[in-house]
Write a protein that holds these residues in place. Structure first.
Motif, PDB file in Angstrom:
ATOM      1  N   ARG A 148     -58.712  -0.692   5.965  1.00  0.00           N
ATOM      2  CA  ARG A 148     -59.817   0.209   6.258  1.00  0.00           C
ATOM      3  C   ARG A 148     -60.559  -0.298   7.481  1.00  0.00           C
ATOM      4  O   ARG A 148     -60.211  -1.357   8.036  1.00  0.00           O
ATOM      5  N   LEU A 149     -61.595   0.419   7.900  1.00  0.00           N
ATOM      6  CA  LEU A 149     -62.303   0.043   9.123  1.00  0.00           C
ATOM      7  C   LEU A 149     -62.942  -1.336   9.009  1.00  0.00           C
ATOM      8  O   LEU A 149     -62.984  -2.090   9.985  1.00  0.00           O
TER       9      LEU A 149
ATOM     10  N   ARG B 256     -51.661  -1.709  -0.937  1.00  0.00           N
ATOM     11  CA  ARG B 256     -51.666  -0.310  -0.532  1.00  0.00           C
ATOM     12  C   ARG B 256     -52.826   0.425  -1.192  1.00  0.00           C
ATOM     13  O   ARG B 256     -53.598  -0.138  -1.962  1.00  0.00           O
ATOM     14  N   LEU B 257     -52.922   1.703  -0.888  1.00  0.00           N
ATOM     15  CA  LEU B 257     -54.084   2.492  -1.289  1.00  0.00           C
ATOM     16  C   LEU B 257     -54.292   2.543  -2.806  1.00  0.00           C
ATOM     17  O   LEU B 257     -55.432   2.370  -3.262  1.00  0.00           O
TER      18      LEU B 257
ATOM     19  N   ILE C 249     -60.289   5.905   2.747  1.00  0.00           N
ATOM     20  CA  ILE C 249     -58.979   6.448   2.356  1.00  0.00           C
ATOM     21  C   ILE C 249     -58.192   6.901   3.580  1.00  0.00           C
ATOM     22  O   ILE C 249     -56.995   6.594   3.708  1.00  0.00           O
ATOM     23  N   ILE C 250     -58.855   7.595   4.478  1.00  0.00           N
ATOM     24  CA  ILE C 250     -58.159   8.063   5.686  1.00  0.00           C
ATOM     25  C   ILE C 250     -57.693   6.883   6.530  1.00  0.00           C
ATOM     26  O   ILE C 250     -56.552   6.857   7.030  1.00  0.00           O
TER      27      ILE C 250
ATOM     28  N   MET D 266     -71.656   5.874   1.630  1.00  0.00           N
ATOM     29  CA  MET D 266     -72.204   7.075   2.267  1.00  0.00           C
ATOM     30  C   MET D 266     -71.199   8.221   2.304  1.00  0.00           C
ATOM     31  O   MET D 266     -71.575   9.393   2.216  1.00  0.00           O
ATOM     32  N   THR D 267     -69.912   7.905   2.452  1.00  0.00           N
ATOM     33  CA  THR D 267     -68.886   8.954   2.519  1.00  0.00           C
ATOM     34  C   THR D 267     -68.039   9.022   1.257  1.00  0.00           C
ATOM     35  O   THR D 267     -67.000   9.691   1.253  1.00  0.00           O
ATOM     36  N   PHE D 268     -68.465   8.305   0.208  1.00  0.00           N
ATOM     37  CA  PHE D 268     -67.754   8.306  -1.077  1.00  0.00           C
ATOM     38  C   PHE D 268     -66.287   7.910  -0.926  1.00  0.00           C
ATOM     39  O   PHE D 268     -65.399   8.423  -1.610  1.00  0.00           O
TER      40      PHE D 268
END
Length: 328
Positions: free
Chosen positions: A137-138, A18-19, A126-127, A119-121
């Motif tokens: 994640r992607l 998990r996250l 997270i999203i 690039m998006t830190f």
């Protein structure tokens, strides 16, 4: 718990990461990578002080790509999904089918990680992890991978799958298993781990039904006279051997240890038949014991009984029926 099935026809008894745990592993990896990048940048800055501005910029970009993109891809490929952060947190990257990741999986994860993590830190990662049911994640979605927890209490106490009898080892080496779905592998494994806890009639019926489903998927009929449970165990063992050879090389997944002829039934761990068990030790063995001395041929090759000396032919006493057919 994850409902994935590995190439060994075993339920992936590990929980998807998990996250929080994934975030901690990524932070550890990023700290190490940035420290290495800064140290290498200082060294290169001193070494390239005589170059012009364009050359120093090109060297800096190459160093950035090498340390923050190339090194993680190489580490994940060589360690089969375990970076330093994942090792500390007890995580591992696996394929969607539970197998080890390859270079192409690490490459896709690393390439998308530049956008997701650098690039998006980490905002996009997270999203995506919060939206995904398995915390992916992607990079995991496009690479077909999943990060799982390795250190789970009780994970080592997996149910024991009995090995096939030695006279069936290697007999299904030419069988096409590509069309067998993961759900059927899972059902076969669950039956094999519990077959001696079932009522004999129920177990025999279940084994016959699973064997028929397996035959329908492979397109090759089961050998006559082979108990359904032994047939299922032998096919599962063949898939295990193939997956081991794909993952660890041609030398992995050798044949099972052979038991001496006439060993009879020997209970293995968990109550299953041991490696020396003959046909009669397997539920559903209704076709009678295989004659001693009969050669075992691969699937699709007719079996020709070997000549057995008899008392009438002057060859002495006939050998007693042991219920065990030694390998050819």
């Amino acid at each position: 718990m994850s409902d994935l099935v590995t190439g060994d026809a075993v339920v992936l008894g590990l929980r998807p990461a998990r996250l929080p745990s994934r975030g901690l592993a990524i932070v550890i990896d990023m700290v190490v990578q940035w420290v290495v990048f800064l140290v290498a940048s200082v060294v290169l800055l001193a070494a390239t002080s005589s170059l012009d501005e364009a050359a120093r910029t090109a060297v800096s970009i190459a160093l950035f790509v090498l340390v923050l993109v190339g090194v993680p891809i190489a580490v994940e490929t060589l360690s089969r999904g375990r970076s330093l952060g994942k090792l500390v947190c007890g995580l591992r990257v696996v394929r969607d089918d539970g197998g080890p990741v390859r270079f192409r999986h690490a490459l896709v994860r690393g390439a998308l990680g530049v956008f997701e993590l650098l690039m998006t830190f980490g905002t996009v990662a997270i999203i995506a992890s919060l939206v995904s049911a398995r915390g992916r994640r992607l990079g995991d979605v496009f690479a077909g991978t999943l990060v799982v927890r390795e250190r789970v209490p009780g994970a080592a106490r997996a149910a024991y799958v009995p090995p096939p009898p030695p006279w069936l080892v290697g007999r299904f080496s030419e069988l096409d298993l590509s069309a067998v779905p993961d759900g059927l592998w899972l059902a076969v494994r669950q039956y094999l781990t519990r077959m001696h806890q079932l009522d004999p009639a129920v177990g025999a019926s279940m084994a016959a039904r699973l064997a028929d489903d397996l035959v329908a998927c492979t397109g090759t009929p089961a050998p006559p006279g082979v108990p359904a449970a032994a047939y299922l165990a032998a096919v599962v063992h063949e898939r295990q051997q193939r997956d081991a050879r794909r993952a660890f090389g041609p030398g992995a997944g050798g044949p099972a240890a052979q038991a001496p002829a006439g060993a009879g039934w020997a209970p293995g761990p968990g109550g299953g038949p041991g490696p020396g068990a003959g046909p009669g030790a397997w539920p559903g063995a209704g076709g009678g014991p295989v004659a001693a001395g009969m050669p075992v041929a691969p699937v699709g090759v007719p079996v020709v009984p070997a000549a057995v000396p008899s008392a009438a032919a002057g060859g002495g006493d006939a050998p007693p029926a042991t219920g065990f057919a030694p390998p050819a």
